[in-house]
Write an enzyme that holds these catalytic residues in place. Sequence first.
Site, PDB file in Angstrom:
ATOM      1  N   LYS A  56     -23.579  41.236  16.576  1.00 25.32           N
ATOM      2  CA  LYS A  56     -22.206  40.733  16.676  1.00 25.32           C
ATOM      3  C   LYS A  56     -21.148  41.772  16.312  1.00 25.32           C
ATOM      4  O   LYS A  56     -19.987  41.625  16.678  1.00 25.32           O
ATOM      5  CB  LYS A  56     -22.032  39.478  15.833  1.00 25.32           C
ATOM      6  CG  LYS A  56     -22.755  38.279  16.456  1.00 25.32           C
ATOM      7  CD  LYS A  56     -21.933  37.033  16.382  1.00 25.32           C
ATOM      8  CE  LYS A  56     -22.572  35.888  17.153  1.00 25.32           C
ATOM      9  NZ  LYS A  56     -23.920  35.559  16.637  1.00 25.32           N
ATOM     10  N   SER A  81     -20.651  30.581  12.025  1.00 24.77           N
ATOM     11  CA  SER A  81     -21.690  30.169  11.084  1.00 24.77           C
ATOM     12  C   SER A  81     -22.242  31.372  10.339  1.00 24.77           C
ATOM     13  O   SER A  81     -23.176  31.252   9.579  1.00 24.77           O
ATOM     14  CB  SER A  81     -22.813  29.452  11.830  1.00 24.77           C
ATOM     15  OG  SER A  81     -23.354  30.310  12.800  1.00 24.77           O
ATOM     16  N   GLU A 207     -33.561  29.502  23.515  1.00 23.42           N
ATOM     17  CA  GLU A 207     -32.880  28.628  22.555  1.00 23.42           C
ATOM     18  C   GLU A 207     -33.883  27.926  21.657  1.00 23.42           C
ATOM     19  O   GLU A 207     -35.042  27.747  22.037  1.00 23.42           O
ATOM     20  CB  GLU A 207     -32.181  27.485  23.311  1.00 23.42           C
ATOM     21  CG  GLU A 207     -30.938  27.834  24.019  1.00 23.42           C
ATOM     22  CD  GLU A 207     -30.372  26.613  24.717  1.00 23.42           C
ATOM     23  OE1 GLU A 207     -29.173  26.409  24.607  1.00 23.42           O
ATOM     24  OE2 GLU A 207     -31.134  25.865  25.375  1.00 23.42           O
ATOM     25  N   GLY A 211     -31.941  22.455  20.075  1.00 22.61           N
ATOM     26  CA  GLY A 211     -30.581  22.681  20.575  1.00 22.61           C
ATOM     27  C   GLY A 211     -30.614  23.266  21.966  1.00 22.61           C
ATOM     28  O   GLY A 211     -30.123  24.363  22.198  1.00 22.61           O
ATOM     29  N   ASP A 213     -29.021  22.770  24.692  1.00 18.83           N
ATOM     30  CA  ASP A 213     -27.861  22.488  25.554  1.00 18.83           C
ATOM     31  C   ASP A 213     -27.738  23.520  26.667  1.00 18.83           C
ATOM     32  O   ASP A 213     -27.336  23.195  27.785  1.00 18.83           O
ATOM     33  CB  ASP A 213     -26.578  22.465  24.724  1.00 18.83           C
ATOM     34  CG  ASP A 213     -26.340  23.796  24.041  1.00 18.83           C
ATOM     35  OD1 ASP A 213     -27.067  24.098  23.077  1.00 18.83           O
ATOM     36  OD2 ASP A 213     -25.462  24.554  24.488  1.00 18.83           O
ATOM     37  N   SER A 307     -32.039  39.927  17.585  1.00 18.12           N
ATOM     38  CA  SER A 307     -30.578  39.848  17.495  1.00 18.12           C
ATOM     39  C   SER A 307     -30.016  40.082  16.104  1.00 18.12           C
ATOM     40  O   SER A 307     -28.866  40.503  15.970  1.00 18.12           O
ATOM     41  CB  SER A 307     -30.096  38.502  18.029  1.00 18.12           C
ATOM     42  OG  SER A 307     -30.743  37.447  17.341  1.00 18.12           O
TER      43      SER A 307
HETATM   44  C1  LIG Z   1     -24.749  34.762  17.182  1.00 16.97           C
HETATM   45  C2  LIG Z   1     -26.180  35.042  17.159  1.00 16.97           C
HETATM   46  C3  LIG Z   1     -27.018  34.687  18.235  1.00 16.97           C
HETATM   47  C4  LIG Z   1     -26.502  33.938  19.436  1.00 16.97           C
HETATM   48  O1  LIG Z   1     -25.545  34.691  20.134  1.00 16.97           O
HETATM   49  P1  LIG Z   1     -24.582  34.027  21.215  1.00 16.97           P
HETATM   50  O2  LIG Z   1     -23.760  35.147  21.716  1.00 16.97           O
HETATM   51  O3  LIG Z   1     -23.796  32.965  20.511  1.00 16.97           O
HETATM   52  O4  LIG Z   1     -25.461  33.417  22.239  1.00 16.97           O
HETATM   53  C5  LIG Z   1     -28.348  35.039  18.175  1.00 16.97           C
HETATM   54  N1  LIG Z   1     -28.857  35.690  17.100  1.00 16.97           N
HETATM   55  C6  LIG Z   1     -28.093  36.034  16.048  1.00 16.97           C
HETATM   56  C7  LIG Z   1     -28.731  36.751  14.912  1.00 16.97           C
HETATM   57  C8  LIG Z   1     -26.727  35.736  16.050  1.00 16.97           C
HETATM   58  O5  LIG Z   1     -25.979  36.088  15.006  1.00 16.97           O
END
Ligand SMILES: *Cc1c(COP(=O)(O)O)cnc(C)c1O
Length: 322
Positions: A56, A81, A207, A211, A213, A307
Site C-alpha cells: 500500500k 483497516s 478473496e 467475503g 463479494d 501483499s
Molecule cells: C489492502 C490489502 C489487500 C487488499 O488490497 P485491495 O487493493 O484492497 O484489493 C491485500 N493484502 C494486504 C496486506 C493489504 O493491506
Amino acid sequence: MSELKLPTYADVVAASERIAGHAHRTPVATSRTANEELGAEVFFKCENLQRMGAFKFRGGYNALARFDDVQRRAGVVAFSSGNHAQAIALSARLMGIPATIIMPHDAPASKVAATRGYGAEVVLYDRYTEDREQIGRDLASKHGLTLIPPYDHPDVIAGQGTAAKELFEEVGHLDALFVCLGGGGLLSGSALSARAISPSTKIYGVEPEAGNDGQQSFRSGSIVHIDTPKTIADGAQTQHLGNLTFPIIQRDVDDILTVSDEQLRAEMRFFAARMKMVVEPTGCLGFAAARAMKEQLRGKRVGVIISGGNVDIERYAALLAP
Ligand SMILES: *Cc1c(COP(=O)(O)O)cnc(C)c1O
C-alpha cells in the site's frame, strides 16, 4: 454520473517513476519446497518487505506525490483497516503533509500504533455500525482535506500496479499470477501491468471465502455489496469493489477464487517454517489459491504477490499454533 476515466498502464509507468527511490524495489523470492509441492516454478513478489510492511505504500505515495501546494498545506484524510493508514501516514510524513486517519476501533493494535508513530492523527470508529466513508467525507469537507480512499482512486491503482510491473520485469513471462483481493486496487493495478507486459498471463484475484463479494460481482456483472465479513484476512474485509477497480477487473482478470481461513493459516505456517518470512493472513491469499489449483499449474511459471506482513506478534503466534 459522467463516464469514469480508468487508469491505464501508462499511469502505472508514471507511478513507478514517482515512487522510485522512495518505495523499495522488493525482492522476488523462490522456494525449492514450494516448487516441489506445486510441481511448478513459483515466484513470490515480497511486498511484506515493502516500506511499512505492505504494497500500500506504493499507491499512497503515488497519490500524495500528485498533490498541489494547496492540497499539501491542508492535508490528507484516509480511512483504512490498517495498511492504507500506515501508507498514507508514512508518505505524508515523508512529504511534510498533515494526515488524519480514520481507523476501526478493533484494528490490530500494532497498526494503530504504527499509524500514530508516523505522526498521523487517528480517529477511531465502529466498523460494524458506522460508515467510515461518510466520516471521511465529513472531515474532508469541514477542513478542506483531500480524501485518499484505500483502493478506488486512479493514482492508488496505478501505484499498486508497480509491484506486478517489477515482478514481470524481473522474471519475464508468467503463465499465471495470483493476487490478493480486497477492494481491488492491487488486483486492478496488477492486471494493467500484466496485460501490458505479459498479455497471455492468466490473472486470478483471491478473496477470503467469507467475503466473496468480488467473486459474486465478477460473475454477476455488477458490484455486489456484503456485510463486513468475519475472516482472519483483515486486509480483505472490504464490503464491495470500487467503481474504478471493478471495470478493470471485469475486463482484464480471468477469474476470482476464494480460500478458507484454515488455508490461510496453513500458508502462514508455510512461509514461517519454509521461507522464514512473516506474512499476515491477507498476504497468504494468493499462494493458498495457487496451492489449491496445483493440478492445473503443473509445469507452469506462477507469480504470487505476497501483499503484506503486518500482524501483531501475539496474534501471529496464536494463528500459527496448530
Ligand atoms: C489492502 C490489502 C489487500 C487488499 O488490497 P485491495 O487493493 O484492497 O484489493 C491485500 N493484502 C494486504 C496486506 C493489504 O493491506
